[in-house]
Design an enzyme around this catalytic site. Structure first.
Site, PDB file in Angstrom:
ATOM      1  N   ASP A 151      54.669  53.819  13.949  1.00 31.98           N
ATOM      2  CA  ASP A 151      54.107  53.526  15.278  1.00 31.98           C
ATOM      3  C   ASP A 151      53.875  54.788  16.110  1.00 31.98           C
ATOM      4  OD1 ASP A 151      53.164  51.781  17.262  1.00 31.98           O
ATOM      5  OD2 ASP A 151      54.787  50.363  16.946  1.00 31.98           O
ATOM      6  N   ASP A 216      47.362  45.403  20.075  1.00 34.01           N
ATOM      7  CA  ASP A 216      48.031  44.235  19.497  1.00 34.01           C
ATOM      8  C   ASP A 216      47.202  42.969  19.689  1.00 34.01           C
ATOM      9  OD1 ASP A 216      49.959  46.060  19.032  1.00 34.01           O
ATOM     10  OD2 ASP A 216      51.568  44.965  20.031  1.00 34.01           O
TER      11      ASP A 216
HETATM   12  C1  GAL Z   1      53.511  48.020  18.771  1.00 34.36           C
HETATM   13  C2  GAL Z   1      52.767  47.613  17.517  1.00 34.36           C
HETATM   14  C3  GAL Z   1      53.211  46.205  17.166  1.00 34.36           C
HETATM   15  C4  GAL Z   1      54.711  46.174  16.966  1.00 34.36           C
HETATM   16  C5  GAL Z   1      55.425  46.721  18.195  1.00 34.36           C
HETATM   17  C6  GAL Z   1      56.924  46.879  17.975  1.00 34.36           C
HETATM   18  O1  GAL Z   1      53.159  49.322  19.082  1.00 34.36           O
HETATM   19  O2  GAL Z   1      51.401  47.677  17.736  1.00 34.36           O
HETATM   20  O3  GAL Z   1      52.520  45.774  16.002  1.00 34.36           O
HETATM   21  O4  GAL Z   1      55.023  46.931  15.828  1.00 34.36           O
HETATM   22  O5  GAL Z   1      54.915  47.991  18.554  1.00 34.36           O
HETATM   23  O6  GAL Z   1      57.572  47.410  19.064  1.00 34.36           O
END
Ligand code: GAL
Length: 432
Positions: A151, A216
């Site tokens: 991430d 997301d």
């Molecule tokens: C976001 C990501 C999500 C999930 C989330 C967890 O940045 O896009 O898919 O992984 O973090 O905190």
């Protein structure tokens, strides 16, 4: 660049073949199909929950149709590293340890995935891997993981990182490559999660196996339309070993009509996105399960001969090349091992007929006719000559077709299906 990539690039250059540099280290040639915990459970995960979902993947027949990965997302870790700096799983929620979990998953026939972050902390505030890349890559491998989602939260200040986005992700890419070389084990699949920043589709393939192109996903039509619109302009980035990741398959959580859910799955499958189910499988309904188990679409997503995505050939409602996040392109096609795939999306809020000339698609031969296979009704729908009309496509609904060459078209038709620059050999009948 690894030696084999240099050789590949040099050979391609000599032969005049255009080359896309990919992380072609033998893994993730095709999109990854599986399960991810985030959408249904966010931080409320533990070892038993993961194993319960994995068992359901099996008992519901999802593993049998190709979903062979089970991935943890954020919040598996303890907030603190150990004294020696290694990552530690949450002592309560993952009390049996990660080797136990991956062992169980492997015994069930799944590959196991874990989640990390390229900055100081994950998005939910757990330890990130910045300046711990090699150590964490080793830990993930020691724990038996096959896949890493990485991430983009909590990026270090500029005077510390002294890198752009590419360099930040390259650090873990290099660590994983190095680890595969020294350990002589299968490389860990590397999935970049940085929401499409810094035009990742231009460089992601040399760093990882997939890259998120958008933020997301939410379970509603607007979110789907916006993701499809954005990705419609960058389909060429997807191929074997590297692909646009449109985020998880957000079905079965409410928010989408049945037709919208089919459109979601169709677009993700035919655009060759990874397909990671984000549903609580304990409560999944039969309609959603049926969508996820469309084996004809899955076969195209997993096509081992043609790696490219479908692309729009006509925008339809909008003029071609219009970016409109609530009304994406409507008419798409692409090559497949078994014929030309068409995807028609009715972006309107009412049923409509959708018409196209076959040769609008670059994958169709003029003067030939095509058998039509409907990939949702699973029926053969006759032969298309020159054009095809899908009748009464529902609001926000989709049609997915596989057209196979069925020989020369009948004689006696007009000389050209599309009168664009068409001419007789002596120039007497010229139109367009
Ligand atoms: C976001 C990501 C999500 C999930 C989330 C967890 O940045 O896009 O898919 O992984 O973090 O905190």
């Amino acid at each position: 660049m690894p030696a084999h990539s240099v050789l590949l690039a040099a050979t391609a250059l000599l032969l005049g073949i255009p080359t896309v540099l990919t992380l072609s280290n033998g893994v993730a040639r095709l999109p990854v199909l599986g399960y991810n915990t985030w959408n249904a459970f966010a931080c409320n995960i533990d070892q038993d929950l993961v194993l319960t979902q994995a068992k359901l993947m099996k008992s519901l027949g999802l593993q049998a149709v190709g979903y062979t990965h089970v991935h943890l997302d954020d919040c598996w870790a303890d907030k603190n590293r150990s004294a020696s700096g290694t990552l530690v799983p949450d002592q309560t929620r993952f009390s049996r340890g990660m080797n136990n979990l991956t062992g169980e998953l492997h015994a069930m026939g799944f590959n196991a995935g874990i989640y990390g972050d390229s900055g100081w902390f994950t998005c939910a505030g757990y330890p990130g891997s910045f300046e711990h890349e090699a150590q964490d890559a080793q830990t993930f491998q020691d724990w038996g993981f096959d896949y890493l989602k990485y991430d983009n939260c909590n990026i270090p200040f500029d005077d510390i990182i002294r890198e752009g986005m590419v360099g930040k992700y390259q650090r873990m890419s290099d660590a994983l490559t190095q680890l595969a070389q020294t350990s002589r084990k299968t490389p860990i699949i590397f999935s970049l999660c940085q929401w499409g920043w810094e035009q990742v589709w231009l460089w992601g393939a040399s760093v990882g196996h997939s890259w998120r192109t958008t933020g997301d996903i939410s379970p509603n039509w607007d979110a789907l339309a916006s993701i499809i619109n954005f990705n419609s302009f960058i389909t060429q980035a997807t191929g074997f070993y590297g692909r646009n990741d449109m985020d998880m398959v957000r079905l079965g959580n409410g928010g989408l009509t049945y037709d919208e859910a089919k459109t979601h799955f169709t677009a993700w499958a035919l655009m060759k996105s990874p397909l990671l189910i984000g549903t609580n499988l304990s409560a999944i309904d039969d309609a959603t399960l049926g969508i996820l188990k469309n084996t004809e679409l899955l076969a195209i997503n997993q096509d081992s001969v043609q790696g490219s995505s479908v692309s729009p050939f006509r925008w339809g409602v909008n003029p071609d090349w219009t970016s409109d996040s609530s009304s994406p392109a409507q008419y798409w096609s692409g090559p497949s091992e078994n014929g030309t795939v068409f995807m028609l999306i009715n972006t309107l809020a009412e049923p409509s007929d959708m018409f196209f000339n076959l040769t609008e698609s670059p994958w169709i031969r003029a003067g030939r006719q095509y058998s039509v296979r409907d990939l949702w009704t699973h029926t053969n729908n006759g032969t298309a000559v020159r054009n095809f009309t899908a009748r009464a496509v529902p609001e926000h609904g989709v049609v997915a077709l596989l057209l196979k060459d069925a020989g020369d078209e009948p004689t006696g038709l007009t000389p050209c299906a599309v009168w664009d620059n068409c001419a007789s050999q002596n120039g007497t009948a010229v139109q367009g």
